[in-house]
Design an enzyme around this catalytic site. Structure first.
Site, mmCIF file in Angstrom:
data_model
loop_
_atom_site.group_PDB
_atom_site.id
_atom_site.type_symbol
_atom_site.label_atom_id
_atom_site.label_comp_id
_atom_site.label_asym_id
_atom_site.label_seq_id
_atom_site.Cartn_x
_atom_site.Cartn_y
_atom_site.Cartn_z
ATOM 1 N N SER A 3 0.842 -1.040 -0.087
ATOM 2 C CA SER A 3 0.032 -0.116 -0.172
ATOM 3 C C SER A 3 0.840 1.307 0.134
ATOM 4 C CB SER A 3 -0.938 -0.115 1.214
ATOM 5 O OG SER A 3 -1.326 1.061 1.471
ATOM 6 N N SER A 4 0.331 2.408 -0.457
ATOM 7 C CA SER A 4 1.012 3.589 -0.513
ATOM 8 C C SER A 4 1.499 4.279 0.783
ATOM 9 C CB SER A 4 0.675 4.601 -1.428
ATOM 10 O OG SER A 4 -0.816 4.972 -0.899
ATOM 11 N N CYS A 5 0.785 3.682 1.930
ATOM 12 C CA CYS A 5 1.027 4.224 3.165
ATOM 13 C C CYS A 5 2.156 3.674 3.988
ATOM 14 C CB CYS A 5 -0.069 3.556 4.062
ATOM 15 S SG CYS A 5 -0.150 2.041 4.500
ATOM 16 N N TYR B 144 -0.210 -0.973 10.383
ATOM 17 C CA TYR B 144 -0.512 -1.520 9.127
ATOM 18 C C TYR B 144 0.624 -1.298 7.958
ATOM 19 C CZ TYR B 144 -3.200 -1.945 4.740
ATOM 20 O OH TYR B 144 -3.723 -1.965 3.460
ATOM 21 N N LYS C 118 3.189 -4.145 5.882
ATOM 22 C CA LYS C 118 3.290 -4.196 4.663
ATOM 23 C C LYS C 118 4.869 -4.099 4.335
ATOM 24 C CE LYS C 118 -0.823 -4.387 3.148
ATOM 25 N NZ LYS C 118 -1.318 -5.478 2.255
ATOM 26 N N HIS D 56 -13.060 3.101 3.616
ATOM 27 C CA HIS D 56 -12.083 4.258 3.095
ATOM 28 C C HIS D 56 -13.270 5.455 2.797
ATOM 29 C CE1 HIS D 56 -9.246 0.886 2.543
ATOM 30 N NE2 HIS D 56 -8.404 1.916 3.051
HETATM 31 N N1 LIG Z 1 -8.379 -0.577 -0.541
HETATM 32 C C1 LIG Z 1 -7.632 0.020 -0.620
HETATM 33 O O1 LIG Z 1 -7.732 1.303 -0.709
HETATM 34 C C2 LIG Z 1 -6.144 -0.472 -0.957
HETATM 35 C C3 LIG Z 1 -6.035 -2.026 -0.811
HETATM 36 N N2 LIG Z 1 -4.620 -2.365 -0.410
HETATM 37 C C4 LIG Z 1 -4.135 -3.683 -0.677
HETATM 38 O O2 LIG Z 1 -4.895 -4.577 -1.577
HETATM 39 C C5 LIG Z 1 -5.200 -5.872 -0.781
HETATM 40 C C6 LIG Z 1 -6.552 -6.120 -0.786
HETATM 41 O O3 LIG Z 1 -7.501 -5.172 -0.251
HETATM 42 P P1 LIG Z 1 -9.112 -4.852 -0.507
HETATM 43 O O4 LIG Z 1 -9.555 -5.856 -1.446
HETATM 44 O O5 LIG Z 1 -9.394 -3.731 -0.424
HETATM 45 O O6 LIG Z 1 -9.439 -5.572 0.914
HETATM 46 P P2 LIG Z 1 -10.927 -6.337 1.147
HETATM 47 O O7 LIG Z 1 -11.132 -5.923 2.474
HETATM 48 O O8 LIG Z 1 -12.017 -5.988 0.312
HETATM 49 O O9 LIG Z 1 -10.519 -7.935 1.083
HETATM 50 C C7 LIG Z 1 -9.578 -8.534 2.084
HETATM 51 C C8 LIG Z 1 -9.656 -9.929 1.585
HETATM 52 O O10 LIG Z 1 -8.952 -10.554 2.759
HETATM 53 C C9 LIG Z 1 -9.455 -11.622 3.125
HETATM 54 N N3 LIG Z 1 -9.008 -11.874 4.655
HETATM 55 C C10 LIG Z 1 -8.872 -10.904 5.623
HETATM 56 N N4 LIG Z 1 -8.472 -11.671 6.678
HETATM 57 C C11 LIG Z 1 -8.438 -12.962 6.286
HETATM 58 C C12 LIG Z 1 -8.005 -14.119 7.279
HETATM 59 N N5 LIG Z 1 -7.835 -13.842 8.250
HETATM 60 N N6 LIG Z 1 -8.046 -15.280 6.448
HETATM 61 C C13 LIG Z 1 -8.461 -15.305 5.347
HETATM 62 N N7 LIG Z 1 -8.737 -14.546 4.496
HETATM 63 C C14 LIG Z 1 -8.587 -13.171 4.915
HETATM 64 C C15 LIG Z 1 -10.734 -11.318 3.189
HETATM 65 O O11 LIG Z 1 -11.577 -12.524 3.021
HETATM 66 P P3 LIG Z 1 -13.155 -12.999 2.995
HETATM 67 O O12 LIG Z 1 -13.929 -11.899 2.169
HETATM 68 O O13 LIG Z 1 -13.387 -14.313 2.490
HETATM 69 O O14 LIG Z 1 -13.402 -12.617 4.582
HETATM 70 C C16 LIG Z 1 -11.023 -10.510 1.832
HETATM 71 O O15 LIG Z 1 -11.202 -11.401 0.868
HETATM 72 C C17 LIG Z 1 -4.554 -5.560 0.379
HETATM 73 O O16 LIG Z 1 -3.406 -6.465 0.653
HETATM 74 C C18 LIG Z 1 -4.698 -4.071 0.767
HETATM 75 O O17 LIG Z 1 -3.737 -3.787 1.767
HETATM 76 C C19 LIG Z 1 -3.379 -1.421 -1.244
HETATM 77 C C20 LIG Z 1 -3.782 0.014 -1.123
HETATM 78 C C21 LIG Z 1 -5.120 0.317 -1.035
HETATM 79 C C1 LIG Z 2 -5.443 3.102 1.515
HETATM 80 C C2 LIG Z 2 -5.058 3.733 2.829
HETATM 81 O O1 LIG Z 2 -6.050 4.092 3.363
HETATM 82 C C3 LIG Z 2 -5.911 4.750 4.919
HETATM 83 O O2 LIG Z 2 -5.383 6.086 4.816
HETATM 84 P P1 LIG Z 2 -6.064 7.379 4.139
HETATM 85 O O3 LIG Z 2 -5.514 7.514 2.773
HETATM 86 O O4 LIG Z 2 -5.864 8.245 4.993
HETATM 87 O O5 LIG Z 2 -7.416 6.622 3.909
HETATM 88 P P2 LIG Z 2 -9.127 7.007 3.984
HETATM 89 O O6 LIG Z 2 -9.676 6.803 2.874
HETATM 90 O O7 LIG Z 2 -9.760 6.608 5.125
HETATM 91 O O8 LIG Z 2 -9.242 8.727 4.380
HETATM 92 C C4 LIG Z 2 -8.474 9.703 3.263
HETATM 93 C C5 LIG Z 2 -9.123 11.225 3.828
HETATM 94 O O9 LIG Z 2 -10.341 11.327 3.604
HETATM 95 C C6 LIG Z 2 -10.976 11.941 4.909
HETATM 96 N N1 LIG Z 2 -12.248 11.432 4.932
HETATM 97 C C7 LIG Z 2 -13.254 12.309 4.923
HETATM 98 N N2 LIG Z 2 -14.609 11.725 5.093
HETATM 99 C C8 LIG Z 2 -14.262 10.535 5.502
HETATM 100 C C9 LIG Z 2 -14.918 9.274 5.845
HETATM 101 O O10 LIG Z 2 -16.325 9.274 5.895
HETATM 102 N N3 LIG Z 2 -14.490 8.090 5.986
HETATM 103 C C10 LIG Z 2 -13.119 8.002 5.735
HETATM 104 N N4 LIG Z 2 -12.373 7.042 5.744
HETATM 105 N N5 LIG Z 2 -12.156 9.004 5.455
HETATM 106 C C11 LIG Z 2 -12.762 10.425 5.313
HETATM 107 C C12 LIG Z 2 -9.864 11.398 5.792
HETATM 108 O O11 LIG Z 2 -10.043 12.011 7.050
HETATM 109 C C13 LIG Z 2 -8.720 11.508 5.223
HETATM 110 O O12 LIG Z 2 -8.028 12.666 5.374
HETATM 111 C C14 LIG Z 2 -4.860 4.126 5.694
HETATM 112 O O13 LIG Z 2 -5.178 3.812 7.105
HETATM 113 C C15 LIG Z 2 -4.316 2.942 4.898
HETATM 114 O O14 LIG Z 2 -5.124 1.828 5.088
HETATM 115 C C16 LIG Z 2 -4.213 2.867 3.427
HETATM 116 O O15 LIG Z 2 -3.387 2.069 2.966
#
Ligand SMILES: NC(=O)C1=CN([C@@H]2O[C@H](COP(=O)(O)OP(=O)(O)OC[C@H]3O[C@@H](n4cnc5c(N)ncnc54)[C@H](OP(=O)(O)O)[C@@H]3O)[C@@H](O)[C@H]2O)C=CC1
Ligand SMILES: C[C@H]1O[C@H](OP(=O)(O)OP(=O)(O)OC[C@H]2O[C@@H](n3cnc4c(=O)[nH]c(N)nc43)[C@H](O)[C@@H]2O)[C@@H](O)[C@@H](O)C1=O
Length: 320
Positions: free
Chosen positions: A114-116, A143, A147, A186
């Site tokens: 992840s970009s974080c 987190y 990563k 998010h």
């Molecule tokens: N969403 C985002 O903005 C970003 C995501 N990523 C990365 O991309 C990847 C996927 O994220 P995303 O699809 O958004 O996340 P989701 O929450 O949508 O999906 C996560 C998946 O992980 C599985 N999982 C979680 N815990 C367990 C466990 N204990 N055992 C088995 N399976 C598990 C879940 O399975 P089940 O559904 O069966 O419970 C689910 O399918 C991650 O590595 C995340 O860090 C990177 C950057 C940004």
């Molecule tokens: C993908 C990335 O996601 C997380 O980081 P983040 O970029 O800060 O993600 P976010 O989507 O939750 O927030 C983005 C911005 O948006 C604002 N904001 C406004 N209103 C809402 C709101 O209602 N919900 C949320 N969540 N944010 C809000 C919020 O305050 C912030 O300024 C990491 O923890 C990490 O997990 C990671 O890798």
């Protein structure tokens, strides 16, 4: 950087996390591209924190390729409220998946970070070489450390075992299958839901967390799926590689675009008591662009597709 490619349509591909937003997008793409040996297990069927069960599963499936899209994932509130769970679950999941893949001599593996992982005040746009050059953003440091350990495991296995494993760092993602939980999600899905509910209830105010000034970059999840396949076919290096669109915008502007997508016309109010998180995290995507890949979906098209998915799935949204 070109890989001698062992990935073909008959390859046995295990997608860890195949029911999540990213995993399901990758599954859809591979299916549509003619991959016929796809494997996945839900967390109910296989808890990836259970090391023995993961080893048994991977030995049984015998994948040629593993894509690790399984993780405990959440937005700024979830990350800062449950840091111990984000650290522990993610370390366990990725170590188990990668150790099992190594034991099964899997030659190709893609780990998604992840970009974080980059420092809070990294020079913008953020190059891959910024890793470990400064302090992390406190709202997601646990987190991020998990990563970063994943990136290191990929590099260590490459060095010790010579396997062609890679890691990619996506920017903030959104799309069909996202988590629309009111607090733990998010920003895009959270606001999409809040605007939709305000419109449905004739409410004339929606609250946006923080100052609205942080800048964020958003990549549509189907573009990430395409990038993942592209990297498995074309990239073979210990260096991680950024995946993004190369453009960002302030959260306030993003919120206005989500409101327009949903058709909400009331007021938008900021809640400064909520955290902003990192001020900016725009990825430098020149490494990926130079290889010949760039994202194709505009934010407005992606938001429209995501809202259509949300409307179709209102009855079965996630509850955690
Ligand atoms: N969403 C985002 O903005 C970003 C995501 N990523 C990365 O991309 C990847 C996927 O994220 P995303 O699809 O958004 O996340 P989701 O929450 O949508 O999906 C996560 C998946 O992980 C599985 N999982 C979680 N815990 C367990 C466990 N204990 N055992 C088995 N399976 C598990 C879940 O399975 P089940 O559904 O069966 O419970 C689910 O399918 C991650 O590595 C995340 O860090 C990177 C950057 C940004
Ligand atoms: C993908 C990335 O996601 C997380 O980081 P983040 O970029 O800060 O993600 P976010 O989507 O939750 O927030 C983005 C911005 O948006 C604002 N904001 C406004 N209103 C809402 C709101 O209602 N919900 C949320 N969540 N944010 C809000 C919020 O305050 C912030 O300024 C990491 O923890 C990490 O997990 C990671 O890798």
């Amino acid at each position: 950087m070109q890989s001698s490619n062992t990935l073909n349509r008959d390859s046995r591909v295990y997608i860890a996390g195949h029911r999540g937003m990213v995993g399901s997008a990758i599954w859809r793409l591979l299916e549509s591209e003619g991959f016929s040996n796809l494997f996945g297990a839900s967390s109910r069927e296989l808890d990836l924190r259970n090391r023995d069960a993961v080893f048994d599963y991977v030995q049984k499936v015998r994948p040629d390729v593993v894509i690790d899209a399984a993780a405990r994932v959440g937005g700024i509130h979830a990350n800062s409220t449950y840091p111990a769970s984000f650290l522990s679950d993610n370390l366990q999941i990725q170590v188990n998946v990668m150790d099992a893949a190594n034991a099964a001599e899997v030659d190709r593996l893609l780990f998604l970070g992840s970009s974080c992982i980059y420092p809070k005040f990294a020079e913008q746009p953020i190059k891959e070489s910024s890793l470990l050059t400064g302090e992390l953003e406190p709202t997601n440091d646990a987190y991020a450390i998990a990563k970063i350990a994943g990136i290191m495991q990929v590099q260590a296995v490459r060095r010790q075992y010579g396997r062609r494993w890679i890691s990619a760092m996506p920017t903030n993602l959104y799309g069909p299958g996202d988590n629309f939980h009111p607090e733990n999600s998010h920003v895009l899905p959270a606001l999409m839901r809040r605007f939709h509910e305000a419109k449905s209830n004739d409410s004339d105010e929606v609250v946006i967390w923080g100052s609205g000034t942080p800048l964020r970059e958003f990549l549509y999840v189907d573009d990430l799926a395409r990038a993942s396949l592209f990297l498995l076919e074309n990239y073979d290096s210990p260096e991680t590689i950024n995946v993004g669109v190369g453009k960002d915008a302030p959260i306030r502007e993003i919120a206005e675009r989500v409101a327009a997508t949903v058709g909400y016309t009331g007021a938008l109010t900021q809640d400064p008591s909520k955290p902003d998180g990192t001020p900016r995290k725009l990825l430098d995507v020149s490494r990926l662009n130079d290889l010949g890949w760039s994202a194709g979906t505009s934010l407005d098209d992606g938001l429209r597709a995501t809202y259509a998915w949300y409307l179709d799935n209102l009855d079965s949204l996630r509850t955690t």
